[in-house]
Design a protein around this motif. Structure first.
Motif, short mmCIF file in Angstrom:
data_model
loop_
_atom_site.label_atom_id
_atom_site.label_comp_id
_atom_site.label_asym_id
_atom_site.label_seq_id
_atom_site.Cartn_x
_atom_site.Cartn_y
_atom_site.Cartn_z
N UNK A 90 0.84 -1.20 0.00
CA UNK A 90 0.00 0.00 0.00
C UNK A 90 0.87 1.26 0.00
N UNK A 91 1.92 1.24 0.85
CA UNK A 91 2.80 2.40 0.92
C UNK A 91 3.51 2.61 -0.42
N UNK A 92 3.96 1.50 -1.01
CA UNK A 92 4.65 1.60 -2.30
C UNK A 92 3.70 2.17 -3.36
N UNK A 93 2.43 1.75 -3.31
CA UNK A 93 1.45 2.28 -4.25
C UNK A 93 1.32 3.80 -4.11
N UNK A 94 1.24 4.26 -2.86
CA UNK A 94 1.10 5.70 -2.63
C UNK A 94 2.34 6.43 -3.15
N UNK A 95 3.54 5.84 -2.86
CA UNK A 95 4.78 6.48 -3.31
C UNK A 95 4.83 6.53 -4.84
N UNK A 155 -7.20 8.08 1.56
CA UNK A 155 -6.72 8.36 2.92
C UNK A 155 -6.72 7.08 3.74
N UNK A 156 -7.83 6.36 3.67
CA UNK A 156 -7.96 5.13 4.47
C UNK A 156 -6.86 4.13 4.12
N UNK A 157 -6.66 3.89 2.82
CA UNK A 157 -5.69 2.86 2.42
C UNK A 157 -4.25 3.30 2.73
N UNK A 158 -3.94 4.58 2.57
CA UNK A 158 -2.56 4.99 2.85
C UNK A 158 -2.29 4.95 4.35
N UNK A 209 0.56 2.71 6.13
CA UNK A 209 1.60 3.19 7.04
C UNK A 209 1.56 2.40 8.35
N UNK A 210 0.35 2.17 8.86
CA UNK A 210 0.25 1.47 10.14
C UNK A 210 0.74 0.03 10.06
N UNK A 211 0.34 -0.67 9.01
CA UNK A 211 0.80 -2.06 8.86
C UNK A 211 2.30 -2.09 8.65
N UNK A 212 2.82 -1.12 7.89
CA UNK A 212 4.26 -1.05 7.65
C UNK A 212 4.99 -0.85 8.98
N UNK A 213 4.43 0.02 9.83
CA UNK A 213 5.03 0.27 11.14
C UNK A 213 5.11 -1.00 11.96
N UNK A 230 1.20 13.11 -3.65
CA UNK A 230 2.45 13.85 -3.40
C UNK A 230 2.36 14.64 -2.10
N UNK A 231 1.22 15.33 -1.94
CA UNK A 231 1.03 16.13 -0.74
C UNK A 231 1.03 15.24 0.50
N UNK A 232 0.22 14.16 0.45
CA UNK A 232 0.11 13.30 1.63
C UNK A 232 1.45 12.71 2.02
N UNK A 233 2.22 12.25 1.02
CA UNK A 233 3.52 11.66 1.31
C UNK A 233 4.48 12.68 1.92
#
Lengths: 320, 273
Positions: free
Chosen positions: B13-18, B246-249, B253-257, B69-72
């Motif tokens: 998910x994080x990679x997708x956002x990036x 927003x929900x998926x990113x 992040x949380x699962x990545x943490x 871009x903004x969210x990241x």
């Protein structure tokens, strides 16, 4: 006789403690109350006593991790505590410590090599080949192989970890090593190995050991002299034979009686007979026989350490 | 290292956002700001406008890609600032103690007593709206928990044998903090930072929703939700897709943490053969 390597003279350590209640004032905890002893080169001196008797605080003062409130520590005749004392680098080359718990005493994120090379580099050894030579020699001395240098602590057993802890304590070639319960966290089956290793290294390198322990069977094995501490004071001091065969102070006798060792238990009757005919000095009372927990917030009553046989001292209440 | 399912999902998910953020200029079919066409407004998702169009006829899909871009940026930069402030204060307070510890504790308590969104609002009010002030506001807001964790980790690590050993070996305070203490508390700090990235994304959305963050017409997921407010009944996709992003990113992040914490555990690390 040459001057002792380490002289501790009338060491006091007191801690200010916040009192009870919201507005309670400060109380003073009397941790160490006037300890004096000498440590000679190549000697193993043990400090025994129950938890909280001040033996660890004494050791921490020598290591410079705890400031002494009063009294002095001298190393080779030079001040070793307070303002005139050495910097931390000089101190590190004089005194090192082997810790009790080999699981907590090694940084889990550093390989053995890193744990051993970082102090060498810190102390100015730059050559990579010299560092790796010294690490290999050190590992061989404690019974580990050079290949094991690149492993992390969790890949070792408790006994091997304690060997690494010993290697780290000796890598800067100190003269004095403080052993804080060096084997009490280990399996009984490997204690003897570590004790023998420590004795070998002591002989090979002429080390002076200051051992802190409540395990009297280990103390009996390793020490030349023994200090028995209670409530921040030395209650009895003597050679190991004097302490183990003719214990004078009731607290020492209770400690020895508590050794869960069949060998010692067999010899116990013999011992108590011998200690029975101790000269009772002018009918003066022993200080605290150890049957009552001491109040660490009260300054101890005046008393003195009386030598009643060569090198064998016992603490008695002050003469009236 | 061993990776669990949660870590893989979080990393994906994080990679997708990036990727969405980086590749937005190339993969977005429309310009997020300029391609406004009132003739196409409020169109439901179809083959041309994958996520439909908003009230001004702009492509929601393209706007979400640019919004990443903004969210990241907000998530990463604000958490880097938070972690640096929190770790520096917490670690030194725990290690040195004394008046410095009291001061840091007092400051942390004050920060914890102020609702973070209100504090961020106050900072934004002083600095004015826009991305840089948003980064500063969120970077100054959420360090208190990191600070607490750094302080308590330091207190427990300080009594470990290897820290005392480092002291007896002659290490200086800073060297001990950086070589002995910091590496051993990176796990919780990283977990805090990645979880914080999630909440920073949410805070950015909230601030933008309130009109203080990213200014229209430039897209951020929060400002897109603001725009969608009036349309939510006629054109729910205008709100649903930014909300999903927003929900998926945040979930990512949380699962990545969590996954990072597990794989950073040295007991799961094996020696290279």
């Amino acid at each position: 006789m040459t001057a002792p390597l380490l002289q501790v003279d009338d060491l006091h350590v007191r801690f200010p403690i916040a009192g009870g209640g919201l507005l309670g004032g400060r109380r003073t905890l009397y941790a160490v109350n006037g300890i004096s002893f000498d440590l000679a080169k190549g000697e193993c001196l043990s400090i025994v006593g129950e938890s909280g008797c001040g033996k660890s605080t004494t050791a921490l003062s020598i290591l410079g991790l705890q400031e002494a409130t009063e009294g002095s520590i001298r190393y080779r005749g030079q001040p070793f505590s307070g303002a005139g004392g050495p910097g931390r680098m000089q101190r590190a080359r004089a005194v090192q410590m082997v810790f009790q718990d080999p699981y907590a005493s090694l940084n889990p994120r550093q390989t053995v090599r890193t744990s051993l090379s970082a102090p060498l580099r810190l102390h100015g050894i730059k050559s990579a080949s010299e560092i790796s030579d010294r690490i290999e020699a050190m590992l061989a001395d404690v019974g580990l192989t050079p290949e094991q240098a690149d492993r992390y602590p969790h890949e070792f057993s408790g006994g091997q970890r304690q060997r690494i802890g010993i290697a780290r304590a000796l890598i800067l070639e100190p003269e004095i090593v403080v052993l804080d319960e060096p084997v009490s966290a280990l399996d009984v089956s490997i204690r003897a190995q570590i004790i023998n290793l420590l004795l070998d290294l002591q002989e090979k390198r002429g080390l002076s050991y200051l051992m802190i322990s409540h395990d009297l069977s280990v103390v009996e094995h390793m020490s030349d002299r023994v200090l028995v501490m209670f409530a921040g004071q030395v209650v009895e001091e003597g050679g190991w034979r004097q302490i183990f065969e003719t214990p004078a102070h009731p607290y020492t006798r209770r400690l020895i009686a508590a050794i869960p060792d069949p060998d010692v238990a067999l010899r116990r009757s013999e011992r108590s007979e011998r200690s029975a005919d101790l000269p009772m000095l002018d009918g003066r009372a022993f200080v605290a026989d150890g049957s009552v927990a001491p109040d660490v917030f009260v300054r101890p009553a005046p008393s003195e350490l009386v030598e009643f046989a060569p090198g064998h001292k016992v603490r008695l209440a002050a003469a009236h | 290292m061993r990776f669990g399912f949660n870590f893989m999902l979080g990393a994906t998910l994080t990679a997708l956002v990036i990727l969405a953020g980086i590749l937005a200029p190339w993969i977005a079919p429309f310009d997020p700001v300029l391609d406004a066409d009132l003739m196409n407004s409020e169109l439901p998702p179809d083959a041309t406008f994958w996520f439909g169009t908003d009230g001004q006829g702009r492509d929601v899909y393209s706007r979400i890609l640019y919004g990443a871009q903004i969210s990241l940026t907000v998530g990463i930069v604000s958490q880097v600032i938070n972690s640096i402030i929190g770790v520096t204060l917490g670690m030194t307070a725990g290690y040195w103690g004394g008046w410095w510890d009291d001061l840091v504790n007092g400051l942390t308590n004050v920060m914890l007593a102020i609702p973070s969104l209100i504090f961020a609002l106050a900072v934004m009010a002083v600095l004015g709206p826009g991305l840089p002030s948003l980064l500063i506001a969120l970077g100054l807001t959420n360090w208190s928990w990191t600070c607490r964790i750094a302080r308590s980790s330091t207190l427990s690590l300080k009594s470990q044998g290897y820290v005392q050993a480092a002291q007896t070996l002659g290490y200086g305070d800073l060297r001990i903090m950086f070589t002995q203490i910091l590496p051993n508390m990176m796990g919780p700090i990283l977990v805090m930072a990645t979880l914080g990235m999630g909440s920073a994304v949410l805070s950015e959305a909230a601030l933008s929703f309130l009109g203080l963050g990213i200014q229209p017409p430039f897209p951020s997921w929060g400002s897109m939700l603001t725009d969608a407010r009036q349309l939510i009944q006629m054109a729910p996709w205008v709100a649903v897709f930014p909300g999903l992003a927003i929900f998926l990113s945040v979930l990512g992040f949380n699962l990545l943490g969590d996954g990072l914490r597990d794989s950073l555990d040295p007991h799961m690390r094996t020696r290279n053969p």
